[in-house]
Design a protein around this motif. Structure first.
Motif, short mmCIF file in Angstrom:
data_model
loop_
_atom_site.label_atom_id
_atom_site.label_comp_id
_atom_site.label_asym_id
_atom_site.label_seq_id
_atom_site.Cartn_x
_atom_site.Cartn_y
_atom_site.Cartn_z
N GLN A 27 26.95 2.85 18.97
CA GLN A 27 25.52 2.90 18.63
C GLN A 27 24.81 1.58 18.95
OE1 GLN A 27 23.63 5.47 17.58
NE2 GLN A 27 25.41 6.80 17.79
N ARG A 28 25.49 0.48 18.77
CA ARG A 28 24.89 -0.84 19.00
C ARG A 28 25.04 -1.32 20.44
NH1 ARG A 28 27.00 -4.93 14.81
NH2 ARG A 28 25.85 -6.28 16.22
N SER A 29 25.71 -0.55 21.29
CA SER A 29 26.05 -1.00 22.64
C SER A 29 24.89 -0.97 23.64
CB SER A 29 27.19 -0.15 23.20
OG SER A 29 26.75 1.18 23.42
N LYS A 30 23.80 -0.29 23.30
CA LYS A 30 22.64 -0.15 24.18
C LYS A 30 22.95 0.60 25.47
CE LYS A 30 20.43 -4.20 22.32
NZ LYS A 30 20.03 -5.56 22.49
N GLU A 32 22.66 3.56 27.96
CA GLU A 32 21.52 4.44 28.24
C GLU A 32 21.76 5.82 27.64
OE1 GLU A 32 19.43 6.23 32.18
OE2 GLU A 32 20.05 4.14 32.20
N ILE A 131 31.98 -3.97 21.13
CA ILE A 131 30.85 -3.67 22.02
C ILE A 131 31.14 -4.24 23.41
CG2 ILE A 131 28.43 -4.21 22.52
CD1 ILE A 131 27.94 -4.05 19.47
N LEU A 135 31.17 -2.02 26.82
CA LEU A 135 30.33 -2.29 27.98
C LEU A 135 31.17 -2.44 29.25
CD1 LEU A 135 27.66 -4.66 26.41
CD2 LEU A 135 27.45 -2.22 26.98
N PRO A 145 25.02 0.63 30.66
CA PRO A 145 24.04 0.18 29.69
C PRO A 145 22.63 0.12 30.30
CG PRO A 145 25.50 -1.62 30.30
CD PRO A 145 25.96 -0.39 31.03
N THR A 146 21.65 0.18 29.42
CA THR A 146 20.28 0.05 29.89
C THR A 146 20.02 -1.37 30.31
OG1 THR A 146 19.53 -0.40 27.65
CG2 THR A 146 19.40 1.89 28.40
N LYS A 147 19.01 -1.56 31.13
CA LYS A 147 18.66 -2.91 31.57
C LYS A 147 18.06 -3.68 30.41
CE LYS A 147 17.90 -1.43 36.25
NZ LYS A 147 16.97 -0.99 37.23
N ALA A 148 18.42 -4.93 30.33
CA ALA A 148 17.89 -5.80 29.26
C ALA A 148 16.41 -6.04 29.50
CB ALA A 148 18.66 -7.11 29.23
N THR A 149 15.69 -6.08 28.41
CA THR A 149 14.26 -6.39 28.53
C THR A 149 14.03 -7.83 28.11
OG1 THR A 149 13.90 -5.56 26.29
CG2 THR A 149 13.52 -4.03 28.11
#
Length: 150
Positions: A27-30, A32, A131, A135, A145-149
């Motif tokens: 859940q915390r892994s981000k 996508e 995590i 990843l 994972p989603t791209k970092a913002t």
């Protein structure tokens, strides 16, 4: 309806607190798209799941996994025996297998790799370390994972 882009991870683990830790880390892994996580506690249930035997015969509800994640020490039979059972099935010879273990002797790790395990990792005790493992494995077999913002 199930997301066809979602991956399934079959996790063979008999320690409920560690299953909870893995779920929390996912859940915390981000990621996508989180993989669909199926948890079974024995080698026998893992084999039944993989072969689509009762109670896992419905492949829409119980899709084939893209990754087999498991503990080395399982009730009644070892994790190595599970690897041997999986590798004996032609349709699963390319299924990535990752071991997360709390205690592993060097000879157990060598045997695991000889039997076809892709990775053998020591179970981290904290969410952040887990995590990091998730990843790394996401590049291998689950959505990235989603791209970092900024």
């Amino acid at each position: 309806m199930e997301d066809v882009d979602s991956k399934t991870v079959l996790y063979v683990e008999d320690d409920p607190p560690y299953v909870l830790l893995l779920k929390r880390a996912l859940q915390r892994s981000k990621l996508e798209k989180l993989p669909k996580l199926w948890v079974v506690t024995t080698m026998e249930d893992a084999v039944r799941y993989l072969l689509g035997q009762i109670p896992y015969e419905d492949r829409f509800t119980n899709p084939l996994p893209s990754l087999l994640l498991r503990d080395l020490r399982l009730p009644r039979k070892s994790g190595i025996q599970l690897v041997q059972s999986v590798q004996a099935q032609l349709q699963f010879q390319h299924l990535p297998i990752v071991i997360l273990t709390g205690t592993a002797l060097d000879e157990d790790i060598v045997l695991a790799y000889q039997q076809g395990v892709n990775f053998c990792l020591v179970k981290p005790a904290d969410v952040d370390s887990l995590i990091s493992i998730i990843l790394v494995l996401s590049v291998y077999s689950i959505p990235s994972p989603t791209k970092a913002t900024i």
